[in-house]
Design an enzyme around this catalytic site. Structure first.
Site, PDB file in Angstrom:
ATOM      1  N   LYS A  26       0.840  -1.216   0.000  1.00 41.14           N
ATOM      2  CA  LYS A  26       0.000   0.000   0.000  1.00 41.14           C
ATOM      3  C   LYS A  26       0.869   1.258   0.000  1.00 41.14           C
ATOM      4  CE  LYS A  26      -1.991  -1.017   3.887  1.00 41.14           C
ATOM      5  NZ  LYS A  26      -1.254  -2.282   4.142  1.00 41.14           N
ATOM      6  N   ARG A  64      11.449  -2.262  11.018  1.00 40.92           N
ATOM      7  CA  ARG A  64      10.393  -1.761  11.906  1.00 40.92           C
ATOM      8  C   ARG A  64      10.145  -2.761  13.031  1.00 40.92           C
ATOM      9  NH1 ARG A  64       5.447   0.288   8.134  1.00 40.92           N
ATOM     10  NH2 ARG A  64       4.283  -0.951   9.653  1.00 40.92           N
ATOM     11  N   ARG A  92      11.877  -5.902   4.649  1.00 40.18           N
ATOM     12  CA  ARG A  92      11.694  -4.444   4.534  1.00 40.18           C
ATOM     13  C   ARG A  92      12.659  -3.704   5.460  1.00 40.18           C
ATOM     14  NH1 ARG A  92       5.870  -1.782   5.356  1.00 40.18           N
ATOM     15  NH2 ARG A  92       5.995  -2.859   7.358  1.00 40.18           N
ATOM     16  N   ARG A 149      -0.362  -8.966  13.246  1.00 35.47           N
ATOM     17  CA  ARG A 149      -0.967  -7.926  12.399  1.00 35.47           C
ATOM     18  C   ARG A 149      -1.847  -8.555  11.320  1.00 35.47           C
ATOM     19  NH1 ARG A 149       4.200  -5.361  10.331  1.00 35.47           N
ATOM     20  NH2 ARG A 149       2.879  -3.993   9.103  1.00 35.47           N
ATOM     21  N   ARG A 198      -9.438   1.034   9.103  1.00 31.78           N
ATOM     22  CA  ARG A 198      -8.829  -0.212   9.543  1.00 31.78           C
ATOM     23  C   ARG A 198      -9.871  -1.128  10.166  1.00 31.78           C
ATOM     24  NH1 ARG A 198      -3.287   0.486   8.802  1.00 31.78           N
ATOM     25  NH2 ARG A 198      -2.224  -1.258   9.732  1.00 31.78           N
TER      26      ARG A 198
HETATM   27  P1  AP5 Z   1       4.958  -1.570   1.756  1.00 29.57           P
HETATM   28  O1  AP5 Z   1       4.604  -0.731   0.578  1.00 29.57           O
HETATM   29  O2  AP5 Z   1       5.739  -0.961   2.851  1.00 29.57           O
HETATM   30  O3  AP5 Z   1       3.649  -2.329   2.310  1.00 29.57           O
HETATM   31  P2  AP5 Z   1       2.413  -1.787   3.112  1.00 29.57           P
HETATM   32  O4  AP5 Z   1       1.204  -2.459   2.569  1.00 29.57           O
HETATM   33  O5  AP5 Z   1       2.402  -0.282   3.150  1.00 29.57           O
HETATM   34  O6  AP5 Z   1       2.754  -2.404   4.525  1.00 29.57           O
HETATM   35  P3  AP5 Z   1       2.673  -1.832   6.000  1.00 29.57           P
HETATM   36  O7  AP5 Z   1       3.298  -2.896   6.869  1.00 29.57           O
HETATM   37  O8  AP5 Z   1       3.273  -0.465   6.116  1.00 29.57           O
HETATM   38  O9  AP5 Z   1       1.154  -1.766   6.215  1.00 29.57           O
HETATM   39  P4  AP5 Z   1       0.437  -1.777   7.524  1.00 29.57           P
HETATM   40  O10 AP5 Z   1      -0.928  -1.466   7.056  1.00 29.57           O
HETATM   41  O11 AP5 Z   1       0.560  -2.983   8.362  1.00 29.57           O
HETATM   42  O12 AP5 Z   1       1.222  -0.690   8.379  1.00 29.57           O
HETATM   43  P5  AP5 Z   1       0.879   0.800   8.801  1.00 29.57           P
HETATM   44  O13 AP5 Z   1       2.133   1.554   8.762  1.00 29.57           O
HETATM   45  O14 AP5 Z   1      -0.321   1.316   8.087  1.00 29.57           O
HETATM   46  O15 AP5 Z   1       5.755  -2.855   1.199  1.00 29.57           O
HETATM   47  C1  AP5 Z   1       6.252  -3.846   2.072  1.00 29.57           C
HETATM   48  C2  AP5 Z   1       7.605  -4.363   1.557  1.00 29.57           C
HETATM   49  O16 AP5 Z   1       7.403  -5.007   0.295  1.00 29.57           O
HETATM   50  C3  AP5 Z   1       8.629  -3.234   1.266  1.00 29.57           C
HETATM   51  O17 AP5 Z   1       9.919  -3.703   1.577  1.00 29.57           O
HETATM   52  C4  AP5 Z   1       8.493  -2.958  -0.245  1.00 29.57           C
HETATM   53  O18 AP5 Z   1       9.697  -2.493  -0.818  1.00 29.57           O
HETATM   54  C5  AP5 Z   1       8.119  -4.362  -0.752  1.00 29.57           C
HETATM   55  N1  AP5 Z   1       7.232  -4.318  -1.909  1.00 29.57           N
HETATM   56  C6  AP5 Z   1       6.177  -3.492  -2.123  1.00 29.57           C
HETATM   57  N2  AP5 Z   1       5.564  -3.781  -3.283  1.00 29.57           N
HETATM   58  C7  AP5 Z   1       6.227  -4.849  -3.804  1.00 29.57           C
HETATM   59  C8  AP5 Z   1       6.070  -5.645  -4.988  1.00 29.57           C
HETATM   60  N3  AP5 Z   1       5.075  -5.408  -5.891  1.00 29.57           N
HETATM   61  N4  AP5 Z   1       6.925  -6.662  -5.189  1.00 29.57           N
HETATM   62  C9  AP5 Z   1       7.909  -6.935  -4.290  1.00 29.57           C
HETATM   63  N5  AP5 Z   1       8.126  -6.224  -3.176  1.00 29.57           N
HETATM   64  C10 AP5 Z   1       7.287  -5.201  -2.926  1.00 29.57           C
HETATM   65  O19 AP5 Z   1       0.404   0.564  10.323  1.00 29.57           O
HETATM   66  C11 AP5 Z   1       1.318   0.181  11.321  1.00 29.57           C
HETATM   67  C12 AP5 Z   1       0.601   0.152  12.665  1.00 29.57           C
HETATM   68  O20 AP5 Z   1       0.106   1.482  12.975  1.00 29.57           O
HETATM   69  C13 AP5 Z   1      -0.652  -0.737  12.742  1.00 29.57           C
HETATM   70  O21 AP5 Z   1      -0.325  -2.081  12.995  1.00 29.57           O
HETATM   71  C14 AP5 Z   1      -1.420  -0.061  13.884  1.00 29.57           C
HETATM   72  O22 AP5 Z   1      -0.881  -0.399  15.140  1.00 29.57           O
HETATM   73  C15 AP5 Z   1      -1.155   1.422  13.641  1.00 29.57           C
HETATM   74  N6  AP5 Z   1      -2.179   2.019  12.752  1.00 29.57           N
HETATM   75  C16 AP5 Z   1      -1.983   2.570  11.516  1.00 29.57           C
HETATM   76  N7  AP5 Z   1      -3.138   2.992  10.998  1.00 29.57           N
HETATM   77  C17 AP5 Z   1      -4.093   2.711  11.925  1.00 29.57           C
HETATM   78  C18 AP5 Z   1      -5.499   2.891  11.970  1.00 29.57           C
HETATM   79  N8  AP5 Z   1      -6.177   3.448  10.934  1.00 29.57           N
HETATM   80  N9  AP5 Z   1      -6.169   2.463  13.062  1.00 29.57           N
HETATM   81  C19 AP5 Z   1      -5.530   1.923  14.110  1.00 29.57           C
HETATM   82  N10 AP5 Z   1      -4.194   1.711  14.144  1.00 29.57           N
HETATM   83  C20 AP5 Z   1      -3.483   2.100  13.049  1.00 29.57           C
END
Ligand code: AP5
Length: 220
Positions: A13, A161, A127, A172, A88
């Site tokens: 994402k 991370r 990552r 997660r 979420r």
């Molecule tokens: P990346 O693009 O970083 O993936 P992502 O989907 O953004 O993954 P996240 O882990 O950041 O999502 P998340 O939703 O768990 O975390 P968030 O920060 O929102 O890609 C991942 C890896 O793959 C990278 O190394 C990239 O280079 C690689 N890659 C990407 N595309 C690729 C491809 N096509 N092919 C190969 N490799 C590829 O949330 C973190 C925490 O914050 C949550 O757990 C929660 O505690 C809190 N939080 C955030 N938002 C909320 C909310 N709305 N409500 C409550 N808590 C929240």
């Protein structure tokens, strides 16, 4: 363009949201990034969120919704935005709909990226994130040009991370399946939901997203 990106942790994402934000010249509004800035800056919110995030759990809906409502009223979001990480939970979806209505904003699409669980586990384990500018790398398919040094800002603080440790990744994914996946059923009746495969190169996934967005805009 006003978009929501949905999908499990590690599906790409953030990677796709940054590409889309450049393409459409609109901001990438990522709740996870906003929370991590608060943790880095040791704000009261950051101190509270750190423990919850390290456990792979969700920060409370009211905190997240207030943060996003304020962000959407900043001037750079007037011409569009990419929401990444929110909603979420179904209550967040309902709360977000109320915010958008209050602000007089209509969404163009909700793009859900899907992938098999074993692929995201592999991606997240490899990552690395720059603590200074937030740039994201992957040791397998997108390493920095010089190992351990951020291409974007030269920082040497490329870290894994805290929530990318194997046990937390599994937690997660459980939270995603229980609390976030039901949003697909919540959004399907709106007619705005577009489902895209995340199993491909970054360019392939990006082109898949643009294709569904284009298909929608030619119909309207
Ligand atoms: P990346 O693009 O970083 O993936 P992502 O989907 O953004 O993954 P996240 O882990 O950041 O999502 P998340 O939703 O768990 O975390 P968030 O920060 O929102 O890609 C991942 C890896 O793959 C990278 O190394 C990239 O280079 C690689 N890659 C990407 N595309 C690729 C491809 N096509 N092919 C190969 N490799 C590829 O949330 C973190 C925490 O914050 C949550 O757990 C929660 O505690 C809190 N939080 C955030 N938002 C909320 C909310 N709305 N409500 C409550 N808590 C929240």
């Amino acid at each position: 363009m006003r978009l929501i990106l949905l999908g499990p942790p590690g599906v790409g994402k953030g990677t796709q949201a940054r590409r889309l934000a450049d393409h459409f010249a609109i901001p990438h509004v990522a709740t996870g990034d906003m929370l991590r800035v608060n943790i880095r800056d040791k704000t009261a919110l950051g101190m509270k969120a750190q423990k919850i995030m390290a456990q792979g759990k969700l920060v409370s809906d009211d905190v997240i919704l207030a943060m996003v409502e304020a962000r959407l009223q900043e001037s750079d979001a007037m011409n569009g935005f990419i929401l990444d990480g929110i909603p979420r939970t179904v209550p967040q979806g309902v709360g977000l709909a109320a915010i958008l209505e209050r602000l007089g904003i209509q969404l163009n699409a909700i793009v859900a990226i899907a992938i098999q669980q074993d692929i995201v586990i592999t991606r997240l384990a490899a990552r690395r994130t720059c603590t200074h500018c937030g740039a994201v790398y992957n040791l397998v398919n997108h390493p920095p040009r010089k190992m351990g040094v951020c291409d974007a800002c030269d920082s040497t603080e490329l870290i894994q991370r805290e929530d990318d440790l194997p046990e937390t990744i599994r937690k997660r994914l459980d939270v995603y399946n229980e609390q976030t996946h039901p949003l697909l059923a919540y959004y399907r009746p709106t007619g705005l939901l577009k489902e895209v495969s995340g199993d491909g190169t970054v360019d392939e996934v990006f082109n898949g997203i643009l294709a569904v967005l284009l298909a929608r805009s030619t119909k309207t």
